[in-house]
Design a protein around this motif. Structure first.
Motif, PDB file in Angstrom:
ATOM      1  N   ILE A  45       0.865  -1.174   0.000  1.00  0.00           N
ATOM      2  CA  ILE A  45       0.000   0.000   0.000  1.00  0.00           C
ATOM      3  C   ILE A  45       0.903   1.226   0.000  1.00  0.00           C
ATOM      4  O   ILE A  45       1.766   1.382   0.872  1.00  0.00           O
ATOM      5  N   GLU A  46       0.737   2.089  -0.968  1.00  0.00           N
ATOM      6  CA  GLU A  46       1.556   3.289  -1.074  1.00  0.00           C
ATOM      7  C   GLU A  46       0.745   4.404  -1.708  1.00  0.00           C
ATOM      8  O   GLU A  46      -0.365   4.185  -2.215  1.00  0.00           O
ATOM      9  N   ALA A  47       1.299   5.606  -1.683  1.00  0.00           N
ATOM     10  CA  ALA A  47       0.616   6.762  -2.262  1.00  0.00           C
ATOM     11  C   ALA A  47       0.260   6.486  -3.714  1.00  0.00           C
ATOM     12  O   ALA A  47       1.049   5.928  -4.472  1.00  0.00           O
TER      13      ALA A  47
ATOM     14  N   LYS B 279      -2.278   4.544  -4.592  1.00  0.00           N
ATOM     15  CA  LYS B 279      -3.146   3.359  -4.634  1.00  0.00           C
ATOM     16  C   LYS B 279      -4.468   3.652  -3.923  1.00  0.00           C
ATOM     17  O   LYS B 279      -4.518   4.451  -2.981  1.00  0.00           O
TER      18      LYS B 279
ATOM     19  N   TYR C 103      -4.813   3.717   0.052  1.00  0.00           N
ATOM     20  CA  TYR C 103      -3.804   4.473   0.817  1.00  0.00           C
ATOM     21  C   TYR C 103      -4.438   5.419   1.828  1.00  0.00           C
ATOM     22  O   TYR C 103      -3.982   5.520   2.964  1.00  0.00           O
TER      23      TYR C 103
ATOM     24  N   LEU D 144       3.138  -1.274   4.157  1.00  0.00           N
ATOM     25  CA  LEU D 144       2.729   0.118   4.033  1.00  0.00           C
ATOM     26  C   LEU D 144       3.960   0.977   3.793  1.00  0.00           C
ATOM     27  O   LEU D 144       4.850   1.050   4.649  1.00  0.00           O
TER      28      LEU D 144
END
Length: 213
Positions: free
Chosen positions: A13-15, A17, A20, A90
């Motif tokens: 999960i990252e910026a 997506k 997020y 994350l």
């Protein structure tokens, strides 16, 4: 390469997506799709502890948090290769953790061999300073555990003092030589790459286990 990997990995999960900005307070609902306890590893690096514990405890959900995409990519791939559906990574800075975790959402927090940040001017970066401990206490349920492993005598002594001074935590166990201690059982047989190097060079591993009051 890690950019392409993390942007496509289903367990990262990252910026950018969809999940997020949606997971705070809803990790079990939106990602894990169960009601199992949630365990967070801070500054997880390559995710060796996250993946290792997830293998030992399939009835718990594990989140590895780190800002380094190349490190998270390795942990993500290891979890996928092991068929672990109880693991998420994350990609975010720990200083922004309140954007991702709600009060009393977590059951355990692990901090494994973080940078001790020994210079006085770097105390704000120490992951057991009073400000960070306040955040952790907020995210943990009453009775939840916070555990630290470190090879740094400096960080070990500093953390003992800071945790002792924090009214939200009670230290349950601690040792300055984990491998020669009955507390070794709490280590669950998981060793990171760097921990193996530390031990081979004769460094003792320190360990603190405390509980959220």
């Amino acid at each position: 390469m890690h950019y392409d990997y993390c942007s496509n990995a289903t367990n990262v999960i990252e910026a950018g997506k969809p999940l997020y900005h949606q997971l705070k307070g809803k990790w079990n609902q939106l990602y894990f799709e169960n009601h199992n306890p949630i365990v967070l590893e801070l500054a997880c690096g390559k995710g060796e502890y996250t993946v290792g514990l997830a293998s030992v405890f399939p009835d718990k959900n594990f989140i590895g948090m780190d800002i380094k995409g190349d490190r998270i990519a390795r942990g993500s791939q290891a979890a996928l290769d092991s068929g672990l559906s109880n693991v998420a990574f994350l990609r975010a800075g720990i200083q922004y953790s309140e954007e991702f975790f709600q009060a009393r959402e977590l059951d355990e927090i692990w901090l494994i061999h973080p940078d001790p940040q020994v210079r006085d001017r770097d105390e704000p970066k120490r992951l057991t300073n009073p400000d960070f401990l306040k955040k952790y206490a907020s995210y943990l349920k009453p009775g939840g555990e916070f555990c630290l492993k470190t090879d740094s005598s400096f960080l070990y002594e500093y953390s003992l003092e800071m945790i002792s001074d924090n009214p939200s935590f009670r230290i349950m166990d601690y040792t300055d030589d984990l491998y020669q201690s009955p507390l070794l059982q709490y280590h669950h047989g998981v060793k990171t790459h760097y921990e193996k190097i530390f031990v081979s060079k004769g460094y003792s591993i320190k360990f603190i286990k405390c509980i959220r009051l």
